[in-house]
Design a protein around this motif. Structure first.
Motif, PDB file in Angstrom:
ATOM      1  N   PRO A 123       7.994  13.341   6.031  1.00  0.00           N
ATOM      2  CA  PRO A 123       8.311  12.673   4.765  1.00  0.00           C
ATOM      3  C   PRO A 123       8.323  11.145   4.889  1.00  0.00           C
ATOM      4  N   LEU A 124       8.811  10.619   5.996  1.00  0.00           N
ATOM      5  CA  LEU A 124       8.879   9.170   6.156  1.00  0.00           C
ATOM      6  C   LEU A 124       7.488   8.547   6.109  1.00  0.00           C
ATOM      7  N   THR A 125       6.545   9.182   6.825  1.00  0.00           N
ATOM      8  CA  THR A 125       5.178   8.676   6.831  1.00  0.00           C
ATOM      9  C   THR A 125       4.602   8.708   5.426  1.00  0.00           C
ATOM     10  N   MET A 126       4.891   9.808   4.725  1.00  0.00           N
ATOM     11  CA  MET A 126       4.385   9.967   3.369  1.00  0.00           C
ATOM     12  C   MET A 126       4.924   8.849   2.472  1.00  0.00           C
ATOM     13  N   ILE A 127       6.231   8.605   2.552  1.00  0.00           N
ATOM     14  CA  ILE A 127       6.852   7.539   1.757  1.00  0.00           C
ATOM     15  C   ILE A 127       6.187   6.206   2.087  1.00  0.00           C
ATOM     16  N   GLY A 128       5.992   5.965   3.390  1.00  0.00           N
ATOM     17  CA  GLY A 128       5.375   4.723   3.828  1.00  0.00           C
ATOM     18  C   GLY A 128       3.994   4.551   3.224  1.00  0.00           C
ATOM     19  N   ALA A 166      -1.693  -3.237  11.751  1.00  0.00           N
ATOM     20  CA  ALA A 166      -0.710  -2.935  10.705  1.00  0.00           C
ATOM     21  C   ALA A 166       0.630  -3.606  10.996  1.00  0.00           C
ATOM     22  N   ILE A 167       1.078  -3.496  12.246  1.00  0.00           N
ATOM     23  CA  ILE A 167       2.388  -4.068  12.571  1.00  0.00           C
ATOM     24  C   ILE A 167       2.364  -5.583  12.389  1.00  0.00           C
ATOM     25  N   ARG A 168       1.273  -6.207  12.831  1.00  0.00           N
ATOM     26  CA  ARG A 168       1.199  -7.665  12.725  1.00  0.00           C
ATOM     27  C   ARG A 168       1.048  -8.110  11.269  1.00  0.00           C
ATOM     28  N   ALA A 181      13.356  -9.649  -3.373  1.00  0.00           N
ATOM     29  CA  ALA A 181      13.760  -9.209  -2.034  1.00  0.00           C
ATOM     30  C   ALA A 181      13.445  -7.733  -1.856  1.00  0.00           C
ATOM     31  N   ILE A 182      13.734  -6.935  -2.905  1.00  0.00           N
ATOM     32  CA  ILE A 182      13.467  -5.493  -2.807  1.00  0.00           C
ATOM     33  C   ILE A 182      11.972  -5.217  -2.722  1.00  0.00           C
ATOM     34  N   THR A 183      11.179  -5.886  -3.544  1.00  0.00           N
ATOM     35  CA  THR A 183       9.729  -5.623  -3.514  1.00  0.00           C
ATOM     36  C   THR A 183       9.157  -5.986  -2.146  1.00  0.00           C
ATOM     37  N   LEU A 184       9.596  -7.136  -1.616  1.00  0.00           N
ATOM     38  CA  LEU A 184       9.123  -7.540  -0.294  1.00  0.00           C
ATOM     39  C   LEU A 184       9.509  -6.504   0.763  1.00  0.00           C
ATOM     40  N   SER A 185      10.782  -6.106   0.745  1.00  0.00           N
ATOM     41  CA  SER A 185      11.236  -5.123   1.742  1.00  0.00           C
ATOM     42  C   SER A 185      10.471  -3.821   1.606  1.00  0.00           C
ATOM     43  N   SER A 186      10.213  -3.401   0.356  1.00  0.00           N
ATOM     44  CA  SER A 186       9.558  -2.105   0.186  1.00  0.00           C
ATOM     45  C   SER A 186       8.166  -2.126   0.800  1.00  0.00           C
ATOM     46  N   LEU A 187       7.484  -3.258   0.721  1.00  0.00           N
ATOM     47  CA  LEU A 187       6.157  -3.345   1.343  1.00  0.00           C
ATOM     48  C   LEU A 187       6.277  -3.289   2.865  1.00  0.00           C
ATOM     49  N   ILE A 188       7.210  -4.072   3.417  1.00  0.00           N
ATOM     50  CA  ILE A 188       7.375  -4.111   4.879  1.00  0.00           C
ATOM     51  C   ILE A 188       7.795  -2.744   5.405  1.00  0.00           C
ATOM     52  N   ILE A 189       8.782  -2.144   4.731  1.00  0.00           N
ATOM     53  CA  ILE A 189       9.246  -0.825   5.174  1.00  0.00           C
ATOM     54  C   ILE A 189       8.118   0.187   5.061  1.00  0.00           C
ATOM     55  N   GLY A 190       7.359   0.099   3.964  1.00  0.00           N
ATOM     56  CA  GLY A 190       6.236   1.019   3.767  1.00  0.00           C
ATOM     57  C   GLY A 190       5.257   0.939   4.918  1.00  0.00           C
ATOM     58  N   ILE A 191       4.857  -0.299   5.271  1.00  0.00           N
ATOM     59  CA  ILE A 191       3.899  -0.470   6.371  1.00  0.00           C
ATOM     60  C   ILE A 191       4.481   0.106   7.659  1.00  0.00           C
ATOM     61  N   PHE A 201       6.872   2.388   8.204  1.00  0.00           N
ATOM     62  CA  PHE A 201       6.957   3.852   8.207  1.00  0.00           C
ATOM     63  C   PHE A 201       5.576   4.451   8.438  1.00  0.00           C
ATOM     64  N   ALA A 202       4.593   3.936   7.699  1.00  0.00           N
ATOM     65  CA  ALA A 202       3.253   4.503   7.789  1.00  0.00           C
ATOM     66  C   ALA A 202       2.694   4.342   9.203  1.00  0.00           C
ATOM     67  N   VAL A 203       2.868   3.147   9.781  1.00  0.00           N
ATOM     68  CA  VAL A 203       2.361   2.898  11.130  1.00  0.00           C
ATOM     69  C   VAL A 203       3.045   3.812  12.137  1.00  0.00           C
ATOM     70  N   ASP A 204       4.359   3.913  12.022  1.00  0.00           N
ATOM     71  CA  ASP A 204       5.120   4.766  12.929  1.00  0.00           C
ATOM     72  C   ASP A 204       4.553   6.173  12.963  1.00  0.00           C
ATOM     73  N   GLY A 205       4.404   6.748  11.772  1.00  0.00           N
ATOM     74  CA  GLY A 205       3.947   8.126  11.677  1.00  0.00           C
ATOM     75  C   GLY A 205       2.530   8.285  12.179  1.00  0.00           C
ATOM     76  N   LEU A 206       1.647   7.375  11.749  1.00  0.00           N
ATOM     77  CA  LEU A 206       0.241   7.488  12.143  1.00  0.00           C
ATOM     78  C   LEU A 206       0.088   7.278  13.644  1.00  0.00           C
ATOM     79  N   ALA A 207       0.808   6.299  14.190  1.00  0.00           N
ATOM     80  CA  ALA A 207       0.704   6.027  15.625  1.00  0.00           C
ATOM     81  C   ALA A 207       1.148   7.248  16.417  1.00  0.00           C
ATOM     82  N   ARG A 208       2.243   7.872  15.970  1.00  0.00           N
ATOM     83  CA  ARG A 208       2.725   9.043  16.694  1.00  0.00           C
ATOM     84  C   ARG A 208       1.700  10.174  16.599  1.00  0.00           C
ATOM     85  N   ALA A 209       1.166  10.381  15.392  1.00  0.00           N
ATOM     86  CA  ALA A 209       0.233  11.476  15.196  1.00  0.00           C
ATOM     87  C   ALA A 209      -1.052  11.269  16.005  1.00  0.00           C
TER      88      ALA A 209
END
Lengths: 296, 551
Positions: free
Chosen positions: A30-35, A217-219, A266-276, A278-286
């Motif tokens: 779910p985290l990756t999906m949200i990201g 993605a992380i950078r 602040a929220i919009t900025l955070s949502s983009l950073i958190i999204g990236i 989460f997505a990187v975390d999940g994809l990198a692991r997979a």
């Protein structure tokens, strides 16, 4: 298994290919999906904000600060521009600068990292000492100097992001290249007498792709944050271009009376950073990219 | 006879990447009396290590005990929790893992690590802790324990490290010792000594011993009972003698048949009047230690190769044998051109070979081909088998893509692999298949000289046996000149026409296969042969190895 299959000369039969569906596995989390959803949402906004925003970002519609209303869903800012429209466009420049700058640093950093890691010797020493020198300068100080040198245009900000991020990419790519260069398939290519360019681009680089995707993605997420910080400090994007960092800075003066002007960007900025992230975390692991040694 | 170790209907499962429940061990039931030695054999992935770990109530991450029980002397091991489990592990049951380097902490000295364990598992305090640690080191045959205790794990040899880990397992005089492939990474002569030590200690403690290995020779030398595993199932168990003499299961039979032995028939002899193809004269080589300063000449160290001379006839296979550090791989690297800077002469068909591969002519690079030890690392994981095979063909012969593809299919067929492998990637192949692709790549270049560097040491015995048979066929069909490098005399005996024995960079002995194997001229060769044959199952156990104490 039967005995026949084990008798010395039995030809091995190709076993059915193991189904490897990393993407499906990644999406199951779910985290990756949200990201991913957040990233796609922000990319969509960045591309189409001018088309779907209710008003122009620079149109002055009221006399000044107004609270949310039916006409202006999030109200208007100090000089009377529609806040929702500006919020929707607030990530465009930061994203553009981050994407071009980081792309540049990935390309240049990979080239230098490959050469340093594979060729080694004095070339490695020179590249790495220069890298160390650049990394020894405090990042914000370096950025400030570069901004004063090159200015605050989109192209110059991209260049600055590229310069700041290249040393890190060089380090990561060099480390991985040294590991790969020790493997026997590289030895086989050398014994064949392949050109240096073939060994670097065709034998080693394909094995770096997963790592580079994660690095990219992380950078990017880090660069977006940095650019916002710069805008906040007045060293980055300037008026009238809308930018989340800039909007937070503008909202500082009204933070006690109209806090949503600060909270929303602040929220919009955070949502983009958190999204990236989460997505990187999940994809990198997979995809099994580990040990990226990203020093952020 | 009451059972000391009792495993009943034990099933261990794990989840694979797609979340499916897979069975690692299926309904294993094993009973052992106190003081018995049990050998667990099987190929990689057979579940033998998983079974062994269960005796310490341990599973790999993601695995779980799905059914069954494990009892040690009446204690339900799988029901132990927290403190009780900690006391049990290392207290009553101890484990010696496969890789001694990764099981010792690099930042602590050997002595400090052992003392920590002594404090943890015994009531000793003060000076006696250190004394106990030192006595354990002495017990496991470590020379000068006082000196060695001050060293760090990376400062001692592999054999010594393994002895330290075994010493650590003996801290609390456990009643059960589980050894998981403890000697796989060691040289044969070292292995023989470590096994002897394990046997002595086991006898002294009267402990029950479970020894996991893929090496049937080792198991036979050490164990009174045997469990054979395949695909997670115990397919045969019983008295060691009985299993070796009259195996009931077909798989066990094939395993025993595949045991490499020195008393095998050699390869088909080469043509009698062939001429010398490879000539090596007075070969010397030093590795340079970087001085650390720019412009300063690097320091020369002890010679890796010290005055090697030998020749090789066309169609002949030279077996190059020696222990790790003997310089045998350096010989291969020098001839193939992976390293440069030797002194002395190497010629192939009269053409002098010198320098790194890059400096050699294109034709020379094609004429010498090499097959590497680790099949997976020798194939680029990002490429398909087609790319891996087509590139050298185009490079060496300038073929068009379609012609190269046709030849690649041919090369695969030669290695008994179908064309469907072209679209696969290396990781989708088994170890044996990967090594076949490695051979196909080397042979596709139609080399005059093939260098095989430990090509079978990463493979399971039955696969190794197939690989060697394949090598013999190809070598004979093509009348190819080969240098076959291995630390395993049994492998060398099977493929070589002549054998060269290397120790510390010097040629101890070179001669016909039969002469070297049956009438060795040097002491070192005799030692190697003794180490190899102390496991050879000729019906009698080597002296000093214990049989079951309870029998």
């Amino acid at each position: 298994m039967t005995v026949e299959a084990l008798s010395p000369m039995a030809a091995p039969v190709a076993a059915p290919i193991a189904r490897n569906r990393p993407l499906r596995r990644a999406l199951a989390s779910p985290l990756t999906m949200i990201g991913l959803v957040l990233v796609v949402f922000h990319l969509f906004l960045a591309l189409f904000a001018p088309l779907i925003a209710p008003y122009s970002i620079s149109a002055i519609l009221t006399d000044g600060l107004t609270p949310p209303s039916a006409d202006y869903w999030l109200g208007t800012d100090q000089i009377g521009r529609d806040y929702l429209s500006r919020l929707m466009s607030g990530g465009r420049v930061a994203l553009l600068v981050a994407l071009t700058g980081v792309s540049g640093s990935i390309v240049i950093g990979t080239l230098f990292g490959l050469v340093a890691g594979y060729v080694g010797g004095w070339l490695d020493d020179v590249i790495m000492r220069l890298t160390d020198a650049l990394m020894a300068i405090p990042e914000l100080l370096l950025i400030a100097i570069l901004v004063l040198t090159f200015g605050k245009e989109i192209w110059s900000l991209s260049l600055i992001v590229g310069i700041v991020y290249t040393p890190g990419v060089i380090r990561v790519v060099r480390a991985k290249t040294i590991t790969i260069a020790a493997l026997d398939f590289v030895r086989a290519a050398e014994l064949r007498g392949e050109w240096l360019s073939f060994i670097l681009m065709r034998e080693i680089t394909p094995n770096l792709l997963g790592l580079l995707a994660v690095e990219f993605a992380i950078r990017c997420s880090s660069a977006i944050l940095k650019i916002s910080a710069l805008s906040f400090l007045g060293l980055g994007i300037s008026q009238p271009t809308p930018d989340w960092g800039l909007m937070v800075q503008e909202a500082m003066s009204v933070v006690f009376t109209d806090p949503w002007f600060l909270i929303l960007p602040a929220i919009t900025l955070s949502s983009l950073i958190i999204g990236i992230n989460f997505a990187v975390d999940g994809l990198a692991r997979a995809y099994g990219v580990t040990g990226t040694e990203t020093d952020l | 006879m009451s059972a000391h170790v009792k495993i009943k209907g034990l099933t261990i499962t794990y989840r694979d990447d797609d979340g499916n429940e897979m069975v690692a061990v299926r309904e294993a039931t094993i009973q052992l009396a106190r003081g018995e030695t049990l050998g667990v054999v099987g190929e990689s992935g057979s579940g033998k290590s998983t079974l062994a770990r269960a005796l310490l109530a341990h599973t790999r991450p993601g695995a779980r005990f799905a059914a069954g029980t494990v009892h040690l002397g009446g204690t339900d091991v799988l029901a132990l929790k927290d403190a009780a489990l900690r006391r049990y592990r290392g207290g009553r049951a101890a484990m010696v893992p496969q890789n001694p380097l990764s099981s010792l902490t690099p930042h602590m000295t050997i002595g400090a690590q052992l003392e920590e364990l002594v404090r943890l598992h015994t009531d000793l305090t003060g000076k006696t802790v250190r004394e106990h640690a030192l006595s354990l080191m002495e017990r496991t045959g470590l020379p000068e324990p006082e000196m060695l205790a001050k060293r760090y794990p990376h400062e001692i040899s592999g054999g010594q490290r393994q002895r330290v880990v075994i010493a650590a397992a003996l801290v609390s005089k456990p009643e059960l010792i589980v050894l998981d492939e403890p000697t796989t990474a060691l040289d044969k002569t070292v292995e023989a000594k470590v096994l002897q030590m394990v046997a002595d200690v086991q006898k002294e403690l009267g402990a029950t011993l479970i020894y996991v290995s893929h090496d049937l020779n080792v198991i036979r030398a050490l164990c009174s009972r045997i469990v054979v595993m395949k695909d997670g199932i115990v397919i045969e168990q019983g008295d060691a003698d009985r299993v070796f003499r009259a195996p009931k299961n077909e798989y066990t039979k094939s395993l025993i048949k595949a045991i490499p032995q020195i008393d095998v028939e050699g390869p088909f002899p080469p043509e009698a009047n062939s001429c010398d193809q490879l000539l090596v004269k007075d070969l010397r080589f030093f590795y340079h230690r970087p001085s650390g300063w720019p412009f300063l000449r690097p320091a020369e160290t002890r010679p890796t190769l010290d005055g090697l001379s030998f020749s090789l006839k066309k169609g002949e296979t030279l077996g190059l044998v020696g222990e790790s550090g003997s310089g045998k791989s350096t010989v291969a690297s020098l001839i193939a051109g992976a390293v440069s800077g030797h002194q002395g002469l190497i010629t192939l068909d009269g053409d002098t070979i010198s320098g790194a591969a890059k400096k050699r002519s294109r034709g020379m690079r094609r004429r010498i081909q090499m097959v590497f030890q680790d099949p997976l690392s020798s194939l680029n994981p990002a490429h398909t088998i087609e790319e891996i095979l087509v590139r050298p063909l185009r490079h060496h012969f300038g073929l068009t893509p379609s012609a190269a593809r046709d030849k690649a299919v041919e090369a695969l067929r030669d290695m008994e692999l179908g064309p469907e492998f072209l679209s696969r990637r290396p990781r989708q192949l088994s170890g044996g298949q990967q090594q076949r692709v490695g051979f196909a790549r080397a042979l596709a270049a139609e080399p005059d000289l093939l260098i095989c560097d430990e090509v079978t040491s990463a493979l399971d015995v039955t696969i190794q046996s197939n690989m060697l048979a394949l090598f013999l066929r190809i070598q004979r069909e093509r009348a190819m000149t080969c240098i076959f490098i291995s630390h395993d005399l049994a492998v060398i005996a099977r493929v070589s026409h002549r054998i060269a024995v290397l120790e510390k960079g010097q040629l101890r002995e070179i001669g016909d296969r039969d002469t070297v194997l049956h009438h060795p001229a040097s002491d070192y060769t005799r030692r190697l042969l003794a180490a190899a044959s102390c496991h050879v199952p000729d019906g009698n156990q080597a002296a000093g190895f214990p049989r079951s104490l309870s029998a």
